[in-house]
Design a protein around this motif. Sequence first.
Motif, PDB file in Angstrom:
ATOM      1  N   ILE A 230      -7.173  25.424  30.527  1.00 40.35           N
ATOM      2  CA  ILE A 230      -7.829  24.284  30.121  1.00 40.35           C
ATOM      3  C   ILE A 230      -8.357  23.809  29.141  1.00 40.35           C
ATOM      4  O   ILE A 230      -8.238  22.715  28.655  1.00 40.35           O
ATOM      5  CB  ILE A 230      -9.447  24.563  31.346  1.00 40.35           C
ATOM      6  CG1 ILE A 230      -8.483  24.767  32.800  1.00 40.35           C
ATOM      7  CG2 ILE A 230     -10.574  23.084  31.438  1.00 40.35           C
ATOM      8  CD1 ILE A 230     -10.602  25.219  34.014  1.00 40.35           C
ATOM      9  N   GLU A 231      -8.955  25.019  28.264  1.00 43.94           N
ATOM     10  CA  GLU A 231      -9.092  24.896  27.099  1.00 43.94           C
ATOM     11  C   GLU A 231      -7.456  23.570  26.348  1.00 43.94           C
ATOM     12  O   GLU A 231      -7.905  23.249  25.540  1.00 43.94           O
ATOM     13  CB  GLU A 231      -9.343  26.037  26.602  1.00 43.94           C
ATOM     14  CG  GLU A 231      -9.789  25.646  24.972  1.00 43.94           C
ATOM     15  CD  GLU A 231     -10.074  27.657  24.359  1.00 43.94           C
ATOM     16  OE1 GLU A 231      -9.508  27.726  22.856  1.00 43.94           O
ATOM     17  OE2 GLU A 231     -11.188  27.558  24.470  1.00 43.94           O
ATOM     18  N   ASN A 232      -6.749  24.589  26.612  1.00 44.48           N
ATOM     19  CA  ASN A 232      -5.261  24.062  25.917  1.00 44.48           C
ATOM     20  C   ASN A 232      -5.111  22.469  26.340  1.00 44.48           C
ATOM     21  O   ASN A 232      -4.394  21.925  25.607  1.00 44.48           O
ATOM     22  CB  ASN A 232      -3.694  25.006  25.790  1.00 44.48           C
ATOM     23  CG  ASN A 232      -3.821  25.888  25.895  1.00 44.48           C
ATOM     24  OD1 ASN A 232      -4.585  26.248  25.202  1.00 44.48           O
ATOM     25  ND2 ASN A 232      -3.120  27.342  26.213  1.00 44.48           N
ATOM     26  N   ARG A 233      -4.991  22.716  27.767  1.00 46.42           N
ATOM     27  CA  ARG A 233      -4.887  21.062  27.960  1.00 46.42           C
ATOM     28  C   ARG A 233      -6.087  19.729  27.194  1.00 46.42           C
ATOM     29  O   ARG A 233      -5.185  18.462  27.138  1.00 46.42           O
ATOM     30  CB  ARG A 233      -5.668  21.305  29.796  1.00 46.42           C
ATOM     31  CG  ARG A 233      -4.918  19.541  30.138  1.00 46.42           C
ATOM     32  CD  ARG A 233      -4.538  20.018  31.694  1.00 46.42           C
ATOM     33  NE  ARG A 233      -3.860  18.897  32.208  1.00 46.42           N
ATOM     34  CZ  ARG A 233      -3.065  18.536  33.126  1.00 46.42           C
ATOM     35  NH1 ARG A 233      -2.544  19.529  33.825  1.00 46.42           N
ATOM     36  NH2 ARG A 233      -2.216  17.554  33.732  1.00 46.42           N
ATOM     37  N   LEU A 234      -7.773  20.388  27.356  1.00 43.56           N
ATOM     38  CA  LEU A 234      -8.588  19.894  26.078  1.00 43.56           C
ATOM     39  C   LEU A 234      -7.937  19.935  25.045  1.00 43.56           C
ATOM     40  O   LEU A 234      -8.161  18.471  24.148  1.00 43.56           O
ATOM     41  CB  LEU A 234      -9.481  20.370  26.784  1.00 43.56           C
ATOM     42  CG  LEU A 234     -10.631  20.070  27.502  1.00 43.56           C
ATOM     43  CD1 LEU A 234     -11.602  21.011  27.150  1.00 43.56           C
ATOM     44  CD2 LEU A 234     -11.292  19.132  27.900  1.00 43.56           C
ATOM     45  N   MET A 235      -7.272  20.417  24.607  1.00 40.59           N
ATOM     46  CA  MET A 235      -7.019  20.580  22.985  1.00 40.59           C
ATOM     47  C   MET A 235      -5.866  19.284  22.940  1.00 40.59           C
ATOM     48  O   MET A 235      -6.103  18.141  21.374  1.00 40.59           O
ATOM     49  CB  MET A 235      -6.281  21.473  22.641  1.00 40.59           C
ATOM     50  CG  MET A 235      -7.372  22.918  22.668  1.00 40.59           C
ATOM     51  SD  MET A 235      -8.994  21.971  21.518  1.00 40.59           S
ATOM     52  CE  MET A 235      -8.323  22.309  19.549  1.00 40.59           C
ATOM     53  N   ILE A 236      -5.221  18.972  23.168  1.00 40.47           N
ATOM     54  CA  ILE A 236      -3.613  18.266  24.167  1.00 40.47           C
ATOM     55  C   ILE A 236      -4.830  16.632  23.729  1.00 40.47           C
ATOM     56  O   ILE A 236      -4.069  15.948  23.138  1.00 40.47           O
ATOM     57  CB  ILE A 236      -2.945  18.547  24.410  1.00 40.47           C
ATOM     58  CG1 ILE A 236      -1.905  19.392  25.111  1.00 40.47           C
ATOM     59  CG2 ILE A 236      -1.898  16.926  25.047  1.00 40.47           C
ATOM     60  CD1 ILE A 236      -1.093  19.951  25.823  1.00 40.47           C
ATOM     61  N   LEU A 237      -5.416  16.331  24.691  1.00 38.22           N
ATOM     62  CA  LEU A 237      -5.995  14.920  24.714  1.00 38.22           C
ATOM     63  C   LEU A 237      -6.960  15.259  24.094  1.00 38.22           C
ATOM     64  O   LEU A 237      -6.937  13.939  23.435  1.00 38.22           O
ATOM     65  CB  LEU A 237      -7.127  15.151  25.759  1.00 38.22           C
ATOM     66  CG  LEU A 237      -6.179  15.421  27.658  1.00 38.22           C
ATOM     67  CD1 LEU A 237      -7.650  15.455  28.905  1.00 38.22           C
ATOM     68  CD2 LEU A 237      -5.727  13.800  27.756  1.00 38.22           C
TER      69      LEU A 237
END
Length: 229
Positions: free
Chosen positions: A60-67
């Motif tokens: 989830i954190e990785n997806r957040l960082m992309i956003l």
Amino acid sequence: MPRQTLDREIHHLQDEVLLLGSMVEQAMLNAIDTLKRRDLDGARQVYNNDEQINEKRYAIENRLMILFATQQPIAHDLRLLAAIMEVITELERMGDYAKGVAKINLLIGEDDTPIPTREISRMGDLAVGMLHRALSAFINEDVSMARRIPQEDDQVDELFNQIYHKNVTAMIANPSIIDQANYVMWIVHNIERMADRVTNICERTIFIATGETLELNASDDEWSFDNDE
């Protein structure tokens, strides 16, 4: 990224937060259940399954960082994504508390240490129930519910204090059980801290909806137990 696509990404992240939350809830319930049954194999499974919680948090954190990197969100979107980052950190830490309960079960092993399982089960049910409702409030941005939930922490603290005083009395009467009594306190400390961290999620809910940062009423007690290994 068009607005519709961003909304879809946010909804996906919210679903993932709920999934992570359900993993944490089940981990704590399983940890307490295996403790009650003195099921060491089950405790080992709870302990090892914590890695799945960690992996979900980091995904989830990785997806957040992309956003964050690609969308540069502002206003409500920025508050929401920042809050999700904090909430998944809280959830991962709660998973560590479940792992800690399982670890203590393994440390106790075959010893016939008396454990106040009724009170511990009640504490666990209260803490997990608080978490479940807090995540619902978080997703729905329900400020009213977010303000009410931390008040339930008093019930968890009351059970914690009951067990603490019983343990102290037992240790005074029989100093040879100090190690066993400490195991019990480690268990209830982990559950009590889980309930405390639910308050942090409620604070994030209010922040998303209103932009207001505040500390809701919850226990400030800190104990020096460390069961995260």
